[in-house]
Design a protein around this motif. Sequence first.
Motif, PDB file in Angstrom:
ATOM      1  N   LEU A 107     -11.693  -5.650   9.670  1.00  0.00           N
ATOM      2  CA  LEU A 107     -11.939  -7.032   9.244  1.00  0.00           C
ATOM      3  C   LEU A 107     -11.523  -8.030  10.319  1.00  0.00           C
ATOM      4  O   LEU A 107     -12.212  -9.037  10.538  1.00  0.00           O
ATOM      5  CB  LEU A 107     -11.236  -7.321   7.922  1.00  0.00           C
ATOM      6  N   ILE A 108     -10.424  -7.769  11.009  1.00  0.00           N
ATOM      7  CA  ILE A 108     -10.007  -8.644  12.113  1.00  0.00           C
ATOM      8  C   ILE A 108     -11.074  -8.635  13.202  1.00  0.00           C
ATOM      9  O   ILE A 108     -11.474  -9.686  13.722  1.00  0.00           O
ATOM     10  CB  ILE A 108      -8.634  -8.208  12.672  1.00  0.00           C
ATOM     11  N   TRP A 109     -11.573  -7.445  13.549  1.00  0.00           N
ATOM     12  CA  TRP A 109     -12.591  -7.335  14.593  1.00  0.00           C
ATOM     13  C   TRP A 109     -13.867  -8.078  14.196  1.00  0.00           C
ATOM     14  O   TRP A 109     -14.450  -8.808  15.003  1.00  0.00           O
ATOM     15  CB  TRP A 109     -12.895  -5.860  14.876  1.00  0.00           C
ATOM     16  N   ILE A 110     -14.281  -7.902  12.943  1.00  0.00           N
ATOM     17  CA  ILE A 110     -15.493  -8.588  12.465  1.00  0.00           C
ATOM     18  C   ILE A 110     -15.319 -10.101  12.544  1.00  0.00           C
ATOM     19  O   ILE A 110     -16.183 -10.812  13.060  1.00  0.00           O
ATOM     20  CB  ILE A 110     -15.839  -8.161  11.006  1.00  0.00           C
ATOM     21  N   LYS A 111     -14.199 -10.599  12.055  1.00  0.00           N
ATOM     22  CA  LYS A 111     -13.985 -12.052  11.986  1.00  0.00           C
ATOM     23  C   LYS A 111     -13.716 -12.688  13.346  1.00  0.00           C
ATOM     24  O   LYS A 111     -14.177 -13.796  13.614  1.00  0.00           O
ATOM     25  CB  LYS A 111     -12.824 -12.362  11.043  1.00  0.00           C
ATOM     26  N   GLU A 112     -12.966 -11.996  14.206  1.00  0.00           N
ATOM     27  CA  GLU A 112     -12.540 -12.611  15.458  1.00  0.00           C
ATOM     28  C   GLU A 112     -13.434 -12.284  16.650  1.00  0.00           C
ATOM     29  O   GLU A 112     -13.426 -13.011  17.638  1.00  0.00           O
ATOM     30  CB  GLU A 112     -11.093 -12.212  15.779  1.00  0.00           C
ATOM     31  N   PHE A 113     -14.207 -11.215  16.573  1.00  0.00           N
ATOM     32  CA  PHE A 113     -15.075 -10.860  17.694  1.00  0.00           C
ATOM     33  C   PHE A 113     -16.554 -10.862  17.302  1.00  0.00           C
ATOM     34  O   PHE A 113     -17.368 -11.582  17.882  1.00  0.00           O
ATOM     35  CB  PHE A 113     -14.694  -9.486  18.278  1.00  0.00           C
ATOM     36  N   PRO A 134     -18.143 -14.413  15.881  1.00  0.00           N
ATOM     37  CA  PRO A 134     -18.323 -15.409  16.941  1.00  0.00           C
ATOM     38  C   PRO A 134     -19.409 -15.029  17.951  1.00  0.00           C
ATOM     39  O   PRO A 134     -20.144 -15.897  18.422  1.00  0.00           O
ATOM     40  CB  PRO A 134     -16.938 -15.466  17.614  1.00  0.00           C
ATOM     41  N   GLU A 135     -19.533 -13.733  18.274  1.00  0.00           N
ATOM     42  CA  GLU A 135     -20.586 -13.303  19.194  1.00  0.00           C
ATOM     43  C   GLU A 135     -21.970 -13.503  18.585  1.00  0.00           C
ATOM     44  O   GLU A 135     -22.888 -13.953  19.256  1.00  0.00           O
ATOM     45  CB  GLU A 135     -20.380 -11.835  19.588  1.00  0.00           C
ATOM     46  N   VAL A 136     -22.123 -13.154  17.323  1.00  0.00           N
ATOM     47  CA  VAL A 136     -23.412 -13.342  16.646  1.00  0.00           C
ATOM     48  C   VAL A 136     -23.775 -14.827  16.601  1.00  0.00           C
ATOM     49  O   VAL A 136     -24.928 -15.202  16.837  1.00  0.00           O
ATOM     50  CB  VAL A 136     -23.380 -12.727  15.227  1.00  0.00           C
ATOM     51  N   GLU A 137     -22.800 -15.680  16.319  1.00  0.00           N
ATOM     52  CA  GLU A 137     -23.067 -17.117  16.238  1.00  0.00           C
ATOM     53  C   GLU A 137     -23.567 -17.687  17.562  1.00  0.00           C
ATOM     54  O   GLU A 137     -24.358 -18.627  17.577  1.00  0.00           O
ATOM     55  CB  GLU A 137     -21.813 -17.853  15.772  1.00  0.00           C
ATOM     56  N   LYS A 138     -23.119 -17.118  18.686  1.00  0.00           N
ATOM     57  CA  LYS A 138     -23.554 -17.593  20.005  1.00  0.00           C
ATOM     58  C   LYS A 138     -25.060 -17.489  20.168  1.00  0.00           C
ATOM     59  O   LYS A 138     -25.684 -18.349  20.787  1.00  0.00           O
ATOM     60  CB  LYS A 138     -22.877 -16.793  21.118  1.00  0.00           C
ATOM     61  N   LYS A 142     -25.628  -3.984  21.735  1.00  0.00           N
ATOM     62  CA  LYS A 142     -24.363  -4.099  22.467  1.00  0.00           C
ATOM     63  C   LYS A 142     -23.181  -4.188  21.510  1.00  0.00           C
ATOM     64  O   LYS A 142     -22.129  -3.581  21.744  1.00  0.00           O
ATOM     65  CB  LYS A 142     -24.387  -5.329  23.380  1.00  0.00           C
ATOM     66  N   LEU A 143     -23.339  -4.963  20.434  1.00  0.00           N
ATOM     67  CA  LEU A 143     -22.252  -5.091  19.463  1.00  0.00           C
ATOM     68  C   LEU A 143     -21.981  -3.769  18.757  1.00  0.00           C
ATOM     69  O   LEU A 143     -20.824  -3.418  18.497  1.00  0.00           O
ATOM     70  CB  LEU A 143     -22.572  -6.190  18.451  1.00  0.00           C
ATOM     71  N   ASN A 144     -23.033  -3.027  18.460  1.00  0.00           N
ATOM     72  CA  ASN A 144     -22.845  -1.716  17.834  1.00  0.00           C
ATOM     73  C   ASN A 144     -22.135  -0.747  18.782  1.00  0.00           C
ATOM     74  O   ASN A 144     -21.267   0.020  18.364  1.00  0.00           O
ATOM     75  CB  ASN A 144     -24.175  -1.132  17.377  1.00  0.00           C
ATOM     76  N   ILE A 189     -14.619   1.102  19.888  1.00  0.00           N
ATOM     77  CA  ILE A 189     -13.315   0.768  19.315  1.00  0.00           C
ATOM     78  C   ILE A 189     -12.939   1.692  18.156  1.00  0.00           C
ATOM     79  O   ILE A 189     -11.825   2.198  18.092  1.00  0.00           O
ATOM     80  CB  ILE A 189     -13.298  -0.708  18.842  1.00  0.00           C
ATOM     81  N   PHE A 190     -13.874   1.902  17.232  1.00  0.00           N
ATOM     82  CA  PHE A 190     -13.544   2.613  15.996  1.00  0.00           C
ATOM     83  C   PHE A 190     -14.027   4.067  15.969  1.00  0.00           C
ATOM     84  O   PHE A 190     -13.687   4.801  15.031  1.00  0.00           O
ATOM     85  CB  PHE A 190     -14.111   1.863  14.785  1.00  0.00           C
ATOM     86  N   GLN A 191     -14.827   4.470  16.953  1.00  0.00           N
ATOM     87  CA  GLN A 191     -15.400   5.818  17.014  1.00  0.00           C
ATOM     88  C   GLN A 191     -16.054   6.177  15.684  1.00  0.00           C
ATOM     89  O   GLN A 191     -16.896   5.432  15.217  1.00  0.00           O
ATOM     90  CB  GLN A 191     -14.337   6.816  17.451  1.00  0.00           C
TER      91      GLN A 191
END
Length: 111
Positions: A29-35, A38-42, A87-89, A95-97
């Motif tokens: 959840l931290i990764w989704i919210k903080e990374f 924001p990347e998708v919004e760009k 790229k996001l996937n 990170i999570f394997q």
Amino acid sequence: MFAKQSERKNMLIYNTTYQVEEGQEDNFLIWIKEFYLPEVEKAGALHTPRIVRVLSHREEGSTCYSLQFEVENSGVLHRWHLEQGTKLNEELVKIFQDKVVGFPTLMEVIE
């Protein structure tokens, strides 16, 4: 009264259901919210994100989350996927394997 199908623009929902291994929920959840968000919004292609916990179909040892976006049409989604989604996937897998697995679905709102 509902508008006729031909009188309104159909909205698409791009949904990804993530199965998250027990113990990884907070990090995910931290990764989704903080990374991720924001990347998708760009890119500006996907709008109105919503994160929900899936309460049905629970498997022991994991929690499922659904991440939903509104998208104008399948062409916009396809371009986003080629330019950013892949790229996001890859970052998620790095990170999570195998502790997080995502299943995408494209849906059309009819009412």
